[in-house]
Design a protein around this motif. Structure first.
Motif, PDB file in Angstrom:
ATOM      1  N   GLU A 286      10.240  29.409 -16.127  1.00 14.07           N
ATOM      2  CA  GLU A 286      10.495  28.282 -15.223  1.00 14.07           C
ATOM      3  C   GLU A 286       9.416  28.221 -14.146  1.00 14.07           C
ATOM      4  O   GLU A 286       8.714  29.201 -13.898  1.00 14.07           O
ATOM      5  N   ARG A 287       9.285  27.061 -13.512  1.00 13.37           N
ATOM      6  CA  ARG A 287       8.213  26.843 -12.537  1.00 13.37           C
ATOM      7  C   ARG A 287       8.667  27.172 -11.104  1.00 13.37           C
ATOM      8  O   ARG A 287       9.817  26.953 -10.736  1.00 13.37           O
ATOM      9  N   SER A 288       7.727  27.653 -10.327  1.00  9.88           N
ATOM     10  CA  SER A 288       7.933  27.881  -8.890  1.00  9.88           C
ATOM     11  C   SER A 288       6.781  27.244  -8.117  1.00  9.88           C
ATOM     12  O   SER A 288       5.709  26.973  -8.669  1.00  9.88           O
ATOM     13  N   ILE A 289       7.011  27.029  -6.834  1.00  7.99           N
ATOM     14  CA  ILE A 289       5.956  26.454  -5.990  1.00  7.99           C
ATOM     15  C   ILE A 289       4.822  27.464  -5.862  1.00  7.99           C
ATOM     16  O   ILE A 289       5.034  28.648  -5.571  1.00  7.99           O
ATOM     17  N   ALA A 290       3.587  26.967  -6.085  1.00  4.53           N
ATOM     18  CA  ALA A 290       2.398  27.814  -6.035  1.00  4.53           C
ATOM     19  C   ALA A 290       1.275  27.085  -5.293  1.00  4.53           C
ATOM     20  O   ALA A 290       1.309  25.859  -5.094  1.00  4.53           O
ATOM     21  N   SER A 291       0.282  27.847  -4.884  1.00  8.89           N
ATOM     22  CA  SER A 291      -0.882  27.263  -4.197  1.00  8.89           C
ATOM     23  C   SER A 291      -1.805  26.598  -5.218  1.00  8.89           C
ATOM     24  O   SER A 291      -1.997  27.105  -6.311  1.00  8.89           O
ATOM     25  N   ASP A 305      -1.105  21.052  -0.703  1.00  8.32           N
ATOM     26  CA  ASP A 305      -1.532  22.432  -0.951  1.00  8.32           C
ATOM     27  C   ASP A 305      -0.794  23.093  -2.123  1.00  8.32           C
ATOM     28  O   ASP A 305      -1.123  24.231  -2.485  1.00  8.32           O
ATOM     29  N   ILE A 306       0.178  22.397  -2.672  1.00  7.48           N
ATOM     30  CA  ILE A 306       1.059  23.099  -3.627  1.00  7.48           C
ATOM     31  C   ILE A 306       1.188  22.343  -4.950  1.00  7.48           C
ATOM     32  O   ILE A 306       0.980  21.127  -5.027  1.00  7.48           O
ATOM     33  N   HIS A 307       1.532  23.084  -5.973  1.00  7.54           N
ATOM     34  CA  HIS A 307       1.955  22.542  -7.268  1.00  7.54           C
ATOM     35  C   HIS A 307       2.897  23.566  -7.908  1.00  7.54           C
ATOM     36  O   HIS A 307       3.367  24.483  -7.215  1.00  7.54           O
TER      37      HIS A 307
END
Length: 344
Positions: A286-291, A305-307
């Motif tokens: 699953e996806r999490s907020i990353a830089s 700043d995030i994806h």
């Protein structure tokens, strides 16, 4: 759990030894090799007993029978060859019980009930053709042994009459949807009859007696709520005999039982859930907020700043407010998950 009946019927070809071999096949362990899981094997085997004096007209008995599957010159001789006597049925009964399987008998005439002096089957089966044989139904019901009614040649009116007769003696009745076509064409199966029977006869156990080729239809019947599955079994579909080709041989028996048991496990509950086995996969994929760029310590995080990247052990997009507008507590390299401990 689905009650699975392996119907030997006349596939023993008049041999007790062959009958016992079929019991051996029915009782062998079933295992899902992929998941290394032992599964419940077949629950019962079924034999059929005829009284030829109450079976056929004289002209039928004396008719020349030239079929490649014939065991006699006349149809009467053919039928007589395929009959095991009461003592032989008792021998197979004892062998079956020693294998911890139930033993079911189809009695095709009142005279067959003499067998009950030797032993009592776990259940009695009424063949489709005998659902309208009211004298036989009365006699079977009076034994008080649980009864399975097969509907392959009848409609609701005939079934209701049969139920009325049996229920005067006891209520331990099962009803099997069935189509007396050998083999049954798929367009004639009408599996939704199972749902109909469950609605119309909620007091009784509803199942399915299958005459199609293969295992897909009985497995599907379980999905629709069949609590009993009956299927002809044989050692070799190329053996002599009219029922052999429409039966399941050794590998087919194994696959049908395995797939039915796995379907039972798979049906689950009427709810949405995240099962324990999925949690590891969820965490990994699953996806999490990353830089999406290098973020310097003290920088205020914005949506630019995030994806989203895997793994899924970080902050979800729906909770991005926990991160946006906050300062980074340390340098965060590009394409790394931003955890709550990384921000003020």
């Amino acid at each position: 759990m689905t009650y699975i009946i392996g119907e030997i019927g006349q596939n023993h070809n008049g041999s007790v030894d062959l009958c016992k071999l079929l019991v051996d096949v029915a009782s062998r362990p079933v295992k899902d090799k992929l998941f290394n899981q032992n599964l419940q094997s077949i629950n019962a085997i079924k034999l059929t007993k005829r009284d030829l004096s109450q079976e056929l007209s004289s002209s039928q008995m004396n008719a020349i029978y030239n079929s490649p599957n014939s065991f006699g010159k006349t149809y009467g001789e053919h039928r007589a060859f395929l009959e095991l006597n009461n003592e032989q049925h008792y021998e197979v009964y004892k062998y079956t019980k020693a294998k911890e399987l139930d033993f079911i008998e189809t009695f095709c005439a009142i005279g067959c009930l003499s067998m009950l002096k030797l032993f009592s089957p776990d259940k009695l089966k009424v063949a489709s053709r005998d659902l309208t044989n009211l004298p036989l139904l009365h006699a079977l019901a009076e034994t008080k042994i649980p009864i399975i009614l097969s509907t392959g040649m009848s409609g609701k009116k005939e079934l209701d009459i049969a139920i009325e007769i049996v229920s005067k003696q006891h209520s331990n009745i099962s009803i099997l949807h069935c189509v007396s076509e050998y083999p049954t064409k798929y367009q004639n199966v009408n599996l939704k009859t199972i749902s109909y029977l469950k609605k119309m006869y909620p007091k009784y156990t509803i199942g399915y007696s299958d005459h199609t080729i293969g295992i897909s239809i009985p497995v599907s019947a379980v999905v629709l709520g069949a609590e009993i599955i009956e299927k002809h079994i044989t050692l070799d579909r190329d053996m002599k005999g009219t029922d052999q080709k429409g039966s399941l041989a050794i590998d087919g028996i194994y696959r049908m039982v395995r797939d039915i048991r796995n379907v039972e496990l798979a049906l689950g509950k009427e709810e949405m859930q995240i099962v324990k086995a999925v949690k590891t996969t969820k965490n990994k994929l699953e996806r999490s907020i990353a830089s999406n760029k290098d973020i310097k310590k003290g920088s205020v995080l914005t949506e630019k700043d995030i994806h989203l990247l895997s793994p899924g052990d970080g902050v979800k997009w729906i909770n991005k407010s926990l991160i946006l507008g906050k300062k980074a507590k340390k340098d965060i390299p590009e394409n790394e998950i931003i955890y709550l401990q990384d921000i003020e």
